[in-house]
Design a protein around this motif. Sequence first.
Motif, PDB file in Angstrom:
ATOM      1  N   ARG A 166       0.843  -1.192   0.000  1.00 37.27           N
ATOM      2  CA  ARG A 166       0.000   0.000   0.000  1.00 37.27           C
ATOM      3  C   ARG A 166       0.875   1.236   0.000  1.00 37.27           C
ATOM      4  N   VAL A 167       0.611   2.152  -0.936  1.00 35.94           N
ATOM      5  CA  VAL A 167       1.385   3.387  -1.063  1.00 35.94           C
ATOM      6  C   VAL A 167       0.495   4.531  -0.598  1.00 35.94           C
ATOM      7  N   ASP A 168       0.859   5.118   0.519  1.00 29.94           N
ATOM      8  CA  ASP A 168       0.006   6.120   1.164  1.00 29.94           C
ATOM      9  C   ASP A 168       0.276   7.526   0.635  1.00 29.94           C
ATOM     10  N   GLY A 169      -0.656   8.453   0.953  1.00 28.72           N
ATOM     11  CA  GLY A 169      -0.473   9.860   0.634  1.00 28.72           C
ATOM     12  C   GLY A 169      -0.716  10.226  -0.814  1.00 28.72           C
ATOM     13  N   GLN A 170      -1.489   9.412  -1.539  1.00 28.04           N
ATOM     14  CA  GLN A 170      -1.745   9.681  -2.954  1.00 28.04           C
ATOM     15  C   GLN A 170      -3.200  10.123  -3.135  1.00 28.04           C
ATOM     16  N   ARG A 171      -3.519  10.549  -4.341  1.00 23.93           N
ATOM     17  CA  ARG A 171      -4.880  10.937  -4.677  1.00 23.93           C
ATOM     18  C   ARG A 171      -5.209  10.442  -6.089  1.00 23.93           C
ATOM     19  N   TYR A 172      -6.474  10.604  -6.462  1.00 22.83           N
ATOM     20  CA  TYR A 172      -6.855  10.344  -7.850  1.00 22.83           C
ATOM     21  C   TYR A 172      -7.997  11.274  -8.213  1.00 22.83           C
ATOM     22  N   VAL A 173      -8.303  11.333  -9.504  1.00 23.70           N
ATOM     23  CA  VAL A 173      -9.288  12.276 -10.004  1.00 23.70           C
ATOM     24  C   VAL A 173      -9.868  11.722 -11.298  1.00 23.70           C
ATOM     25  N   ASP A 174     -11.061  12.155 -11.643  1.00 25.81           N
ATOM     26  CA  ASP A 174     -11.595  11.927 -12.990  1.00 25.81           C
ATOM     27  C   ASP A 174     -10.918  12.964 -13.880  1.00 25.81           C
ATOM     28  N   PRO A 175      -9.936  12.570 -14.706  1.00 21.86           N
ATOM     29  CA  PRO A 175      -9.111  13.576 -15.391  1.00 21.86           C
ATOM     30  C   PRO A 175      -9.873  14.445 -16.375  1.00 21.86           C
TER      31      PRO A 175
END
Length: 417
Positions: A196-205
């Motif tokens: 698990r890689v913490d501190g990330q985000r994602y978005v509908d580009p």
Amino acid sequence: MREDGIDGIPRRAVVVGAGVVGLSTAWFLQEHGVDVTVVDKQDVAAGSSWGNAGYLSPAFSIPLPEPAVLRYGLRTLFAPDAPLHVPASPDPALWSFLTRFAAHCTPWAWRRSMQAFVPMNAECLDAFDALLAGGVAARTEQAPITAAFENPEQVADLRHEFEQIRRCGQQVGTTELSTADAGVPQLSDRISAVLRVDGQRYVDPGEFTRALAKSFVERGGTLRTGFAVRQLVRTPGQVIVKSEQEDRVSAEVVVLATGAWLSKLAKPLGVRTPVRAGRGYSFTVPTDEPVPGPIYLPAARVACTPYQGGLRVAGTMEFRPVDAPLDRGRVEAIVRSARPLLRGVRWEERRDEWVGGRPVTPDGLALIGATKLPGTYVAGGHGMWGLTLGPLTGRLLAEQITTGKRPALLRPFDPLR
């Protein structure tokens, strides 16, 4: 006289390219009081700003040329199913580019380039927050990226990569979990290890980029689509942007943010570092259960993201002409590699099959800054990280344009290097 040959703060600017990099530059120029026109030969988010995986992932934002890529590429260069694919073709310019790319796939060159990424990665998410606080009606989702492995021994490769990033000064938080503790119902029984890689985000580009364009227009910006730029001409006090249809628009400043098409207009301005299209593919599939966050399959080099109630699946790096048609065989290759590792995914119901050209440079560093023609700038060549680094690129370049001083973070990305 400023170092870019402009007297004082420019009143007007033209940005060529309505992707996330171009629109971010335009938005932050507005913050400095500049009247901005954005032109694009197609439409908002018509390229990689729509079809990418949507990761906002400083932990994965690294130079593309690295020793592992070279070793892998040499083994699979012409394999049609391989994630990295170069069609056999007599293209001297492509082979020259790939030779230069390979020359940068050394530990020393990678560490040198990574030193340029570290401060950018430290600030990139703050630039998203500035856009949202300034009225961009979109959102980013905070979630760790779950890297899943069929073979536990494969974890060592990604663990080693993160250790190299840490040695360059960037903090990356990771936790090794069992599959049961990962909390991701899409992981199949073939998965035996999770990082698990913490501190990330994602978005509908696509949604994010369209919201950025809407905010730009609401703040007084002008957006012109269907404007295919043919030439830039410098006249006393301004730069004229001419289209293929003989339309024209002028301003004291012009920024080229045309992604994989950057070299066509930038080369005459003294930008010798070439930009090639590293084409990526994506599509969307329904899932039986909600997807809690991004899933990364390192062995298959496939990135998956929650998207509009389903899963966006993205992968491959294909060095073909940017405007070449979609190769359905590449889509099928992604499906074959990911299907055994994920469950509850209805692969036969996939939609929105897409291919787009990610702008790749041979040294893995973007091109951000002034060109030899006074009043002209470029912003591109981010490779796979144009979304992650796009807003920060726009903020820093707007600062350079309006103050005449290049921010320290942009020095390694000098387009005239």
